[in-house]
Design an enzyme around this catalytic site. Structure first.
Site, PDB file in Angstrom:
ATOM      1  N   GLU A   1       0.819  -1.212   0.000  1.00 13.05           N
ATOM      2  CA  GLU A   1       0.000   0.000   0.000  1.00 13.05           C
ATOM      3  C   GLU A   1       0.854   1.264   0.000  1.00 13.05           C
ATOM      4  O   GLU A   1       0.474   2.274  -0.571  1.00 13.05           O
ATOM      5  CB  GLU A   1      -0.926  -0.007   1.221  1.00 13.05           C
TER       6      GLU A   1
ATOM      7  N   THR B   1     -11.147   9.059 -13.254  1.00 11.55           N
ATOM      8  CA  THR B   1     -10.270   8.478 -12.242  1.00 11.55           C
ATOM      9  C   THR B   1     -10.651   7.045 -11.889  1.00 11.55           C
ATOM     10  O   THR B   1      -9.867   6.324 -11.292  1.00 11.55           O
ATOM     11  CB  THR B   1     -10.237   9.362 -10.979  1.00 11.55           C
TER      12      THR B   1
END
Length: 357
Positions: free
Chosen positions: A232, A343
């Site tokens: 992450e 997006t």
């Protein structure tokens, strides 16, 4: 037709979100279509608005206004002008070192805190500037100038090179650099490559190289893990490079940003390494994330027997698999000459595109 009419209806129902002193929607705000009331989630930093939220509306509202007819219906014309007002507020406010912090007060129009990130909380704002210009068939000069100025500030203050030669984009906290990149920030390789194709000659090659270097760094975050999937967030400090150094950052939730950049770099350069890298991701997803009912995120990319989190995020279908598909198909499938991706990787037509065809 039913989806078109529902999209237009939804656009109108979202108008109350703009009812603030500055016209900037509140962070994490929700609007009730029935009552017209809007309110905010508590996590949105003391009622402030988030750059990646209020700065990521232009493409959708512009397309909605085009769908509504010529001239567009009054309420959607109003909503588009309210979205354009967001740019006016951002142009007016003083930006530290030319950078855009992540939190803005919708009441005063001033920055709430000076945290700058190209990853989470900031990311899609920058992407929508260059894409707004492209979607307008290169007529929206204000968006292009804002993108160029923002990228110049990012290059000057946030782009760094590690001791091992990896280029990355650091985060900025009130003038102090945090030498980490989030997986979310890995979209920026593709964005910079897309912008480089339309940059002045003196910047074009530099931006092409920067895009390739950032994408290569994000690839390194994958190859340095045992699963060949990226964490992450990854850091460049205490002797660590492109690896997560905290337990809370070791997970992978099927995120698309790295393969998104592979797709753009392939389409723009046709260097076969980007397809090789994409195929590595396909194999890793099959090996570590496929479960009986679909695909699952994993809790630790640095173990070859990772635990699943039993969650298939919606962006895995909308983005990760779509970008992988586009990486391996012909360039005329959703050509970058005719389409921009919002997006969430939904294709929207550049205004010369016959999207009815």
């Amino acid at each position: 037709q039913v989806f078109k009419s529902k999209a237009l209806e939804l656009g109108e129902k979202l108008l109350p979100a703009f009812n603030t002193p500055t016209g900037i929607p509140r962070g994490g705000s929700l609007s009730s279509p029935c009552s017209g009331m809007s309110w905010s989630w508590g996590w949105a930093s003391a009622g402030s608005s988030i750059l990646a939220e209020f700065g990521t509306l232009h493409l959708e509202f512009l397309h909605l206004s085009e769908l509504s007819g010529n001239p567009p219906c009054l309420s959607l014309s109003l909503s588009l002008s309210q979205v354009m007002n967001i740019r006016r507020v951002l142009n007016r406010v003083e930006k530290p070192q030319g950078l855009y912090p992540n939190f803005l007060s919708p009441v005063t129009g001033s920055w709430v805190q000076h945290h700058v990130s190209i990853g989470g909380l900031g990311d899609s704002f920058y992407e929508y500037l260059i894409k707004s210009w492209l979607m307008s068939d290169k007529k929206d000069s204000e968006a292009k100038k804002m993108y160029d100025d923002a990228l110049e500030a990012i290059e000057k203050h946030l782009v760094k090179k590690s001791a091992g030669g990896l280029t990355y984009i650091a985060e900025w906290r009130g003038g102090i650099l945090d030498h980490k990149m989030g997986h979310l920030a890995c979209f920026s390789g593709g964005m910079i490559a897309l912008g480089a194709e339309h940059a002045p000659e003196e910047r074009r090659q530099r931006h092409r190289e920067l895009a390739a270097e950032i994408t290569s760094t994000c690839h390194e975050s994958y190859t340095r893990s045992d699963t060949k999937l990226g964490p992450e967030a990854f850091r460049f400090d205490a002797g660590s490079e492109a690896m997560a150094t905290r337990l809370s950052e070791r997970y992978y939730i099927l995120r698309p940003e790295v393969v998104e950049s592979y797709m753009y770099l392939w389409r723009l350069t046709h260097d076969p390494k980007y397809r090789h890298w994409g195929w590595e991701v396909v194999q890793a997803l099959e090996k570590h994330c496929r479960v009986e009912a679909g695909f699952s995120g994993i809790r630790d990319v640095y173990t070859t027997t990772p635990l699943h989190d039993n969650m298939q995020q919606s962006f895995f279908l909308a983005e990760t698999l779509k970008y992988l598909y586009l990486l391996f198909c012909e360039d005329d499938v959703l050509s970058l000459e005719d389409w921009v991706f919002n997006t969430e990787a939904h294709p929207l037509p550049i205004n010369h595109t016959d999207f009815k065809a």
